[in-house]
Design a protein around this motif. Structure first.
Motif, PDB file in Angstrom:
ATOM      1  N   HIS A 386      12.275  -7.576  19.437  1.00 37.66           N
ATOM      2  CA  HIS A 386      11.025  -8.066  18.932  1.00 37.66           C
ATOM      3  C   HIS A 386      11.370  -8.730  17.561  1.00 37.66           C
ATOM      4  CE1 HIS A 386       8.601  -6.650  22.227  1.00 37.66           C
ATOM      5  NE2 HIS A 386       9.155  -5.306  22.142  1.00 37.66           N
ATOM      6  N   ASP A 387      10.257  -9.365  17.294  1.00 36.22           N
ATOM      7  CA  ASP A 387       9.975 -10.115  15.755  1.00 36.22           C
ATOM      8  C   ASP A 387      10.142  -9.067  14.876  1.00 36.22           C
ATOM      9  OD1 ASP A 387      10.439 -13.038  15.423  1.00 36.22           O
ATOM     10  OD2 ASP A 387       8.783 -13.215  16.881  1.00 36.22           O
ATOM     11  N   LEU A 388      10.579  -9.015  13.638  1.00 36.13           N
ATOM     12  CA  LEU A 388      10.225  -8.428  12.603  1.00 36.13           C
ATOM     13  C   LEU A 388       8.785  -8.074  12.310  1.00 36.13           C
ATOM     14  CD1 LEU A 388      11.866  -6.393  10.367  1.00 36.13           C
ATOM     15  CD2 LEU A 388      11.860  -8.613   8.828  1.00 36.13           C
ATOM     16  N   ARG A 389       8.394  -7.072  11.917  1.00 40.64           N
ATOM     17  CA  ARG A 389       7.021  -6.789  11.439  1.00 40.64           C
ATOM     18  C   ARG A 389       6.983  -6.131  10.102  1.00 40.64           C
ATOM     19  NH1 ARG A 389       3.632  -4.726  17.129  1.00 40.64           N
ATOM     20  NH2 ARG A 389       4.206  -6.739  18.332  1.00 40.64           N
ATOM     21  N   ILE A 390       6.055  -6.371   9.487  1.00 35.01           N
ATOM     22  CA  ILE A 390       5.590  -5.612   8.253  1.00 35.01           C
ATOM     23  C   ILE A 390       4.296  -4.923   8.350  1.00 35.01           C
ATOM     24  CG2 ILE A 390       4.999  -5.802   5.736  1.00 35.01           C
ATOM     25  CD1 ILE A 390       7.009  -7.969   5.729  1.00 35.01           C
ATOM     26  N   GLU A 391       4.345  -3.526   7.947  1.00 36.56           N
ATOM     27  CA  GLU A 391       3.156  -2.453   7.897  1.00 36.56           C
ATOM     28  C   GLU A 391       3.097  -2.237   6.477  1.00 36.56           C
ATOM     29  OE1 GLU A 391       3.167   1.856   9.349  1.00 36.56           O
ATOM     30  OE2 GLU A 391       2.941   0.675  10.921  1.00 36.56           O
ATOM     31  N   TRP A 392       1.873  -2.647   5.958  1.00 38.51           N
ATOM     32  CA  TRP A 392       1.390  -2.283   4.524  1.00 38.51           C
ATOM     33  C   TRP A 392       0.621  -0.957   4.440  1.00 38.51           C
ATOM     34  CZ3 TRP A 392       3.415  -4.911   0.677  1.00 38.51           C
ATOM     35  CH2 TRP A 392       4.150  -6.247   0.986  1.00 38.51           C
ATOM     36  N   VAL A 393       1.079   0.108   3.754  1.00 36.30           N
ATOM     37  CA  VAL A 393       0.419   1.108   3.334  1.00 36.30           C
ATOM     38  C   VAL A 393       0.333   1.414   1.915  1.00 36.30           C
ATOM     39  CG1 VAL A 393       1.515   1.922   5.570  1.00 36.30           C
ATOM     40  CG2 VAL A 393       2.868   2.448   3.439  1.00 36.30           C
ATOM     41  N   THR A 394      -0.387   2.589   1.495  1.00 33.65           N
ATOM     42  CA  THR A 394      -0.405   2.983   0.088  1.00 33.65           C
ATOM     43  C   THR A 394       0.871   3.921  -0.046  1.00 33.65           C
ATOM     44  OG1 THR A 394      -1.907   4.811   0.899  1.00 33.65           O
ATOM     45  CG2 THR A 394      -2.992   2.754  -0.135  1.00 33.65           C
TER      46      THR A 394
END
Length: 418
Positions: A386-394
Motif C-alpha cells: 500500500h501507499d505510505l500513510r502518515i498518522e498524526w498523534v500527540t
C-alpha cells in the motif's frame, strides 16, 4: 572488586561458569586479544541464566542485587550484581555525570521509573550519591507533570534527569501551560537514544538548559560508556580499566577499526564476575569517532526498522529524511507501524506533533520518503504494498514500553495467522 585483566577474567569465567566453560571449550588457555574469543550468542546466554539450574553464574546468589530489563529486545532478563560490582559501577557512572555537566550544589530531580526490578531509578539515584561533587537529590520517580513543575518551583531545581520519553511529556506540558522553566540549567537523559526530532521541543521548554547524556549502560550488559562533552550527545567513551567496547561487522562479526563505519556494539566488563559479560552484544549499533580513545557514536538499535517485502525502512534513515523535510520542526517523535489490509502490507508513519501539522506537510513528508527510498513507490506501483500513510498523534499517542517508558520504534500490527 578490582578490575581483572582480560586473561584472568576469561580464566575465572571458564573455571566457574558452566556456560562459559562450554563456550570456551576450543579457546586457547592463554588469551591475549578479544578476537580470540567467540561472540556471545544472546539466546544461549539467557537460556543458561535461569532459575533453578542456572548454568551462567560463577557462584551462588547469596549477596547480590537483581535488576530486570524492560524486555525491549525480547523477554525480560534478570541480571544480578554483587554488592562490590554494583558500587564500582555506580562510582564510575557518577564520575561520568560530572563530564555531563553536573556541578557542585546542583539540585537534581530524578524522574526515572522504578519498580518491578527495573534499574533506572535506583541506578541513577545511586550514581548521584556516588558522584564526586556535592548535589541535592530529589527522588521524584514517576510523578505527574504538574507535581514535577511544582517541585521545580519550590526547590529551585537545576537539573532534570529522565528517559527521553518522559522528558518529552514534561516538555510538552511546560510549553502548553506557558510555565517558564528558565531555572533549569541541565537536562540529562539515559536509557534510550535522544533523537534529534525531540531537540526543538526541549529547547522550547528549557531555553537555558544544556542537554547531555548521563552515560550508556544497560541492565544486562552493565556499564558500557561515559558521556563525552560536546554538542553530539550520542558520543560516548568506554570507561577506562572497566569496560572494553568493540564494534563489529553485522554480517561477519569481524572488528570494525576505521571511523564512520557502523556495526554492532559488543561490550566486555572487566570487573563484573558473578554474571560475566564478555564480548556480549549490547543490542545497539555504533560507529567509531576515535578508536584509540574508545570513543564511539551510538546509531540506534541493532536491526531496528520495518520491512515490507523487498523494501527496507531503517528507523534512523527515515527519521533523518523527516527531519530534513520538516523545516519548521513540527514533528516531535516517530514510530513505524506495519499493518495489513485488503490483502497487502502497508506502512504507517505515526508522527507526534505538539500543535498538529500545517496544510501540505503530510504530503511533503511522504514525497521526501519516496525520494529517499524509491523502491517503496515502485513496489506500490507494482501492486505489492500500500501507499505510505502518515498518522498524526500527540506525544502520548506514541506507544511506549509499559515498564521502562522507552519508545517502541517499530510496531507490527499484522495478523499472525495469515
Amino acid at each position: 572488586m578490582p578490575a581483572k585483566s582480560l586473561a584472568d577474567l576469561v580464566d575465572f569465567a571458564r573455571r566457574n561458569s558452566p556456560f562459559y566453560a562450554e563456550l570456551y571449550r576450543d579457546v586457547p588457555q592463554t588469551i591475549t586479544d578479544l578476537t580470540q574469543l567467540p561472540i556471545v550468542d544472546q539466546a544461549a546466554f539467557w537460556a543458561a541464566n535461569r532459575w533453578p539450574d542456572n548454568r551462567l553464574l560463577t557462584g551462588p546468589l547469596t549477596d547480590a542485587g537483581v535488576y530486570k530489563s524492560g524486555g525491549t529486545t525480547g523477554a525480560p532478563k534478570f541480571s544480578p550484581w554483587t554488592r562490590t560490582e554494583h558500587a564500582d559501577s555506580l562510582t564510575a557512572f557518577g564520575a561520568g555525570m560530572v563530564q555531563a555537566g553536573l556541578r557542585p550544589g546542583h539540585r537534581v530531580a530524578n524522574l526515572f521509573r522504578a519498580g518491578e526490578l527495573y534499574g533506572g531509578f535506583l541506578y541513577i539515584e545511586g550514581a548521584l550519591h556516588h558522584a564526586p561533587v556535592d548535589n541535592v537529590r530529589l527522588p521524584v520517580g514517576g510523578a505527574s507533570n504538574e507535581y514535577i513543575v511544582q517541585l521545580v518551583e519550590d526547590f529551585g531545581v537545576d537539573v532534570i534527569a529522565s528517559e527521553p520519553m518522559k522528558l518529552a511529556s514534561l516538555a510538552e506540558h511546560i510549553v502548553r501551560t506557558g510555565y517558564a522553566a528558565d531555572g533549569i540549567e541541565l537536562v540529562l537523559f539515559a536509557g534510550d537514544i535522544l533523537f534529534n526530532d525531540l531537540r526543538p521541543l526541549l529547547s522550547r521548554a528549557f531555553p537555558k538548559a544544556a542537554v547531555a547524556s548521563l552515560g550508556y549502560a544497560s541492565v544486562d550488559a552493565g556499564l558500557v560508556g561515559g558521556p563525552v562533552p560536546g554538542d553530539d550527545v550520542r558520543v560516548h567513551e568506554a570507561f577506562p580499566h572497566r569496560t572494553l567496547v568493540e564494534i563489529v561487522d553485522d554480517a561477519t562479526g569481524e572488528p570494525v577499526t576505521e571511523t564512520g563505519v557502523v556495526g554492532r556494539v559488543l561490550v566486555t566488563n572487566l570487573f563484573r564476575t558473578l554474571m560475566p559479560i564478555i564480548r556480549y552484544p549490547a543490542g545497539d549499533r555504533a560507529e567509531w569517532v576515535d578508536p584509540q580513545r574508545q570513543r564511539f557514536r551510538l546509531m540506534g538499535r541493532s536491526g531496528e526498522g520495518a520491512r515490507l517485502g523487498a523494501v527496507s525502512m531503517p528507523t534512523e534513515d527515515i527519521r533523518d529524511v523527516l527531519i530534513a523535510a520538516d523545516a519548521d520542526r513540527v514533528v516531535t517523535g516517530m514510530q513505524l507501524v506495519t499493518r495489513r489490509w485488503d490483502g497487502r502490507n502497508g506502512l504507517i508513519l505515526r508522527l507526534a506533533s505538539l500543535d498538529g501539522p500545517p496544510d501540505g506537510l503530510t504530503e511533503q513528508l511522504i514525497e521526501a520518503v519516496y525520494q529517499a527510498r524509491p523502491m517503496y513507490p515502485a513496489e506500490v506501483k507494482a501492486g505489492a504494498i500500500h501507499d505510505l500513510r502518515i498518522e498524526w498523534v500527540t506525544r502520548d499517542g506514541l506507544v511506549t514500553n509499559p515498564r521502562t517508558g522507552k519508545l517502541v520504534q517499530v510496531i507490527d500490527e499484522r495478523p499472525v495467522d495469515e
